[in-house]
Design a protein around this motif. Sequence first.
Motif, PDB file in Angstrom:
ATOM      1  N   MET A   1       0.858  -1.162   0.000  1.00 29.82           N
ATOM      2  CA  MET A   1       0.000   0.000   0.000  1.00 29.82           C
ATOM      3  C   MET A   1       0.894   1.209   0.000  1.00 29.82           C
ATOM      4  SD  MET A   1      -2.263   0.733   3.110  1.00 29.82           S
ATOM      5  CE  MET A   1      -3.639   1.672   3.177  1.00 29.82           C
ATOM      6  N   VAL A   2       0.727   2.068  -0.970  1.00 30.05           N
ATOM      7  CA  VAL A   2       1.584   3.228  -1.078  1.00 30.05           C
ATOM      8  C   VAL A   2       0.740   4.471  -0.959  1.00 30.05           C
ATOM      9  CG1 VAL A   2       3.191   4.445  -2.553  1.00 30.05           C
ATOM     10  CG2 VAL A   2       3.048   1.981  -2.673  1.00 30.05           C
ATOM     11  N   SER A   3       1.181   5.449  -0.223  1.00 27.97           N
ATOM     12  CA  SER A   3       0.448   6.680  -0.156  1.00 27.97           C
ATOM     13  C   SER A   3       1.269   7.763  -0.809  1.00 27.97           C
ATOM     14  CB  SER A   3       0.119   7.065   1.262  1.00 27.97           C
ATOM     15  OG  SER A   3       1.192   6.892   2.081  1.00 27.97           O
ATOM     16  N   PHE A   4       0.644   8.535  -1.669  1.00 27.95           N
ATOM     17  CA  PHE A   4       1.366   9.572  -2.383  1.00 27.95           C
ATOM     18  C   PHE A   4       0.998  10.939  -1.862  1.00 27.95           C
ATOM     19  CE2 PHE A   4       2.019   6.396  -5.622  1.00 27.95           C
ATOM     20  CZ  PHE A   4       3.334   6.609  -5.873  1.00 27.95           C
ATOM     21  N   GLY A   5       2.016  11.813  -1.778  1.00 25.45           N
ATOM     22  CA  GLY A   5       1.820  13.143  -1.250  1.00 25.45           C
ATOM     23  C   GLY A   5       1.498  12.956   0.204  1.00 25.45           C
ATOM     24  N   PRO A   6       1.769  13.853   1.078  1.00 25.35           N
ATOM     25  CA  PRO A   6       1.627  13.634   2.497  1.00 25.35           C
ATOM     26  C   PRO A   6       0.261  13.103   2.765  1.00 25.35           C
ATOM     27  CG  PRO A   6       1.529  15.926   1.952  1.00 25.35           C
ATOM     28  CD  PRO A   6       1.666  15.152   0.673  1.00 25.35           C
ATOM     29  N   GLY A  12      -2.111  -1.109  -2.658  1.00 21.88           N
ATOM     30  CA  GLY A  12      -2.003  -2.168  -3.643  1.00 21.88           C
ATOM     31  C   GLY A  12      -1.420  -3.393  -3.007  1.00 21.88           C
ATOM     32  N   SER A  13      -1.763  -4.552  -3.521  1.00 18.33           N
ATOM     33  CA  SER A  13      -1.199  -5.777  -2.988  1.00 18.33           C
ATOM     34  C   SER A  13      -0.361  -6.447  -4.048  1.00 18.33           C
ATOM     35  CB  SER A  13      -2.306  -6.734  -2.526  1.00 18.33           C
ATOM     36  OG  SER A  13      -3.113  -7.091  -3.613  1.00 18.33           O
ATOM     37  N   ASN A  14       0.595  -7.273  -3.622  1.00 20.32           N
ATOM     38  CA  ASN A  14       1.497  -7.949  -4.525  1.00 20.32           C
ATOM     39  C   ASN A  14       1.856  -9.288  -3.913  1.00 20.32           C
ATOM     40  OD1 ASN A  14       3.362  -8.552  -6.490  1.00 20.32           O
ATOM     41  ND2 ASN A  14       4.215  -6.500  -6.502  1.00 20.32           N
ATOM     42  N   ASN A  15       2.046 -10.297  -4.718  1.00 20.51           N
ATOM     43  CA  ASN A  15       2.337 -11.629  -4.191  1.00 20.51           C
ATOM     44  C   ASN A  15       3.669 -12.166  -4.716  1.00 20.51           C
ATOM     45  OD1 ASN A  15      -0.138 -11.699  -2.897  1.00 20.51           O
ATOM     46  ND2 ASN A  15      -1.174 -12.493  -4.703  1.00 20.51           N
ATOM     47  N   GLN A  16       4.660 -11.313  -4.900  1.00 14.27           N
ATOM     48  CA  GLN A  16       5.929 -11.712  -5.466  1.00 14.27           C
ATOM     49  C   GLN A  16       6.926 -12.058  -4.369  1.00 14.27           C
ATOM     50  OE1 GLN A  16       6.656  -8.066  -7.254  1.00 14.27           O
ATOM     51  NE2 GLN A  16       5.080  -8.279  -8.793  1.00 14.27           N
ATOM     52  N   GLN A  17       7.857 -12.930  -4.685  1.00 18.63           N
ATOM     53  CA  GLN A  17       9.034 -13.217  -3.870  1.00 18.63           C
ATOM     54  C   GLN A  17       8.671 -13.574  -2.426  1.00 18.63           C
ATOM     55  OE1 GLN A  17      11.179  -9.579  -4.308  1.00 18.63           O
ATOM     56  NE2 GLN A  17      12.290 -10.356  -6.047  1.00 18.63           N
ATOM     57  N   ARG A  18       7.753 -14.501  -2.216  1.00 21.41           N
ATOM     58  CA  ARG A  18       7.404 -14.834  -0.855  1.00 21.41           C
ATOM     59  C   ARG A  18       7.906 -16.227  -0.491  1.00 21.41           C
ATOM     60  NH1 ARG A  18       2.422 -14.884  -3.544  1.00 21.41           N
ATOM     61  NH2 ARG A  18       1.401 -16.912  -3.646  1.00 21.41           N
ATOM     62  N   ARG A  19       8.178 -16.449   0.753  1.00 22.41           N
ATOM     63  CA  ARG A  19       8.620 -17.751   1.264  1.00 22.41           C
ATOM     64  C   ARG A  19       7.655 -18.180   2.346  1.00 22.41           C
ATOM     65  NH1 ARG A  19      11.696 -18.924   5.569  1.00 22.41           N
ATOM     66  NH2 ARG A  19      12.390 -16.770   5.823  1.00 22.41           N
ATOM     67  N   ARG A  20       7.127 -19.385   2.239  1.00 25.62           N
ATOM     68  CA  ARG A  20       6.129 -19.849   3.203  1.00 25.62           C
ATOM     69  C   ARG A  20       6.804 -20.535   4.393  1.00 25.62           C
ATOM     70  NH1 ARG A  20       1.057 -19.486   1.529  1.00 25.62           N
ATOM     71  NH2 ARG A  20       0.612 -19.241  -0.673  1.00 25.62           N
ATOM     72  N   ARG A  21       6.123 -20.493   5.550  1.00 29.71           N
ATOM     73  CA  ARG A  21       6.550 -21.213   6.722  1.00 29.71           C
ATOM     74  C   ARG A  21       6.351 -22.697   6.497  1.00 29.71           C
ATOM     75  NH1 ARG A  21       3.447 -18.195   9.487  1.00 29.71           N
ATOM     76  NH2 ARG A  21       1.984 -19.815   9.901  1.00 29.71           N
ATOM     77  N   PRO A  22       7.232 -23.550   7.024  1.00 29.45           N
ATOM     78  CA  PRO A  22       7.018 -24.994   6.910  1.00 29.45           C
ATOM     79  C   PRO A  22       5.664 -25.380   7.501  1.00 29.45           C
ATOM     80  CG  PRO A  22       9.224 -24.520   7.710  1.00 29.45           C
ATOM     81  CD  PRO A  22       8.485 -23.228   7.704  1.00 29.45           C
ATOM     82  N   TYR A 199       0.369  -5.112   1.716  1.00 33.60           N
ATOM     83  CA  TYR A 199       0.036  -3.822   1.107  1.00 33.60           C
ATOM     84  C   TYR A 199       1.223  -2.888   1.261  1.00 33.60           C
ATOM     85  CZ  TYR A 199      -4.663  -5.726   1.470  1.00 33.60           C
ATOM     86  OH  TYR A 199      -5.760  -6.535   1.363  1.00 33.60           O
ATOM     87  N   LEU A 200       1.447  -2.077   0.253  1.00 33.59           N
ATOM     88  CA  LEU A 200       2.536  -1.099   0.274  1.00 33.59           C
ATOM     89  C   LEU A 200       1.948   0.292   0.420  1.00 33.59           C
ATOM     90  CD1 LEU A 200       5.559  -0.376  -0.109  1.00 33.59           C
ATOM     91  CD2 LEU A 200       5.120  -0.358  -2.577  1.00 33.59           C
TER      92      LEU A 200
END
Length: 381
Positions: A1-6, A12-22, A199-200
Motif C-alpha cells: 500500500m503506497v500513499s502519495f503526497g503527504p 495495492g497488494s502484490n504476491n511476489q518473492q514470498r517464502r512460506r513457513r514450513p 500492502y505497500l
Amino acid sequence: MVSFGPSSNYVGSNNQQRRRRPAGSKPEKPRRQNSFSRDIGHAAAETYLITRLTFTLLRYLGLGYRWISRLVALGCYAMLLLPGFLQVAYYYFFSSQVRRSVVYGDQPRNRLDLHFPTNNDGPKPVVVFVTGGAWIIGYKAWGSLLGRQLAERDIIVACLDYRNFPQGTISDMVKDVSQGISFVFNNIADYGGDPNRIYLMGQSAGAHISSCALLEQAVKESTGESISYNLLNLVDHCHNRGLYRSIFLSIMEGEESLPVFSPAVRIKDPSIRDASSLLPPIILFHGTSDYSIPSDASMAFADALQKVGAKPELVLYPGKSHTDLFLQDPLRGGKDDLFDHIIAAIHANDKEALAKDAMAPPRKRLVPEPLLRMARLISPF
C-alpha cells in the motif's frame, strides 16, 4: 500500500518473492529482542551518523532564508505536538508489540520496525510503510503512530528505513525500499503475517520512492531488466518552498535522471507498457489544500495510470493540508476519514474484520485541539 503526497496514499497488494513457513510450524510471537545496551549502542551509532550527515547537508544548503525559516517553523510545530509525540514515543520504546531495527540489508539504514497486534490468532494482513521527509529526514520511527493504530485493528505494520540524502541519492533510496519489501515478502510469515495480503503504503517522499520501487519491480517482471509522480513539474515548486534546485537535483542525480524517477512520465514509455498490467490496484489519497505537493500531482498520476490500463482510484479530501491526514487528524482521535478508507481497503474481503471495525471504540485524542490548530497554522510543510 503506497500513499502519495503527504495526504496521498496508494493501496495495492502484490504476491511476489514470498517464502512460506514450513507446514505445521507456528508463527514467531512478537517479542522485545532489544536489550538496553543494544539500544544504547545503536542510538549512539545513529547519533554519530546523523550528526556527520547534518554537517554535510549544511554545506549543501548554505544560509538560505527559506530553509532556515522552515527549520524554525518545524521546531515550533514539533513543540506544539509534543504531548502526542511523547505518548507515541513511549509506545515505540516500551511496548512489547514493537520489534525495532530488524535488519533487512547490509547498509547502515537497512532496518525496519515491526508493529504487532495484541493477538496472534492467525495470519494477519501486513502493511509495508515508507515514511516521508523530503528525501532528507525520513526515519522509520515516524510511522509509529500509524503502526500503533493499524496494529489495534489486527494488522502487522513494517516501517522501512532507507538512506536519506546526503547519505544516498534517489537510486539508493529506491534500492533500499525494494530490498526491504522483498525481505517482508520472504520473511513475514515467520512473524505471523499473511504473505497473500501485503500492502505497500508511502507518505510524501515515501510515496514517491514506493511508486518508483513498485514500477521497477513491474518492469523487471515484464522485461527481465531493471530500470512525486512527475519530478519535472516539481523542481521550481520545491525550490520556492526551500528545497533548493541544487539540492533537489543532487538528490535526484541530476536533471537528466528526472524522467527515470518520475513514475507519471516513466509509465508512458512504450518500451515498458506491458509493466502496467502487473501493477496492483492503486489508491491515491490527497488533500486539496496541500501546498507542499499540490493535489494536481495525484490527479495527473491517476490519469497517466488509467491511460496505460492500470486501475487507480483517487480520493481527494477537501481542505486537508500536507500534514492534516497523517499527523493532525490521527493525533486528534475520533473519526478519521483517511484511516477509515485504509482499513476498509485492507479488510475489504474479510467480513469478520469489518464487523470488528464497526464496533471498534473511537480513537483516543493525543493532543488538545488548540495546539493542533496552532500547529496547522505554522506547519512548514
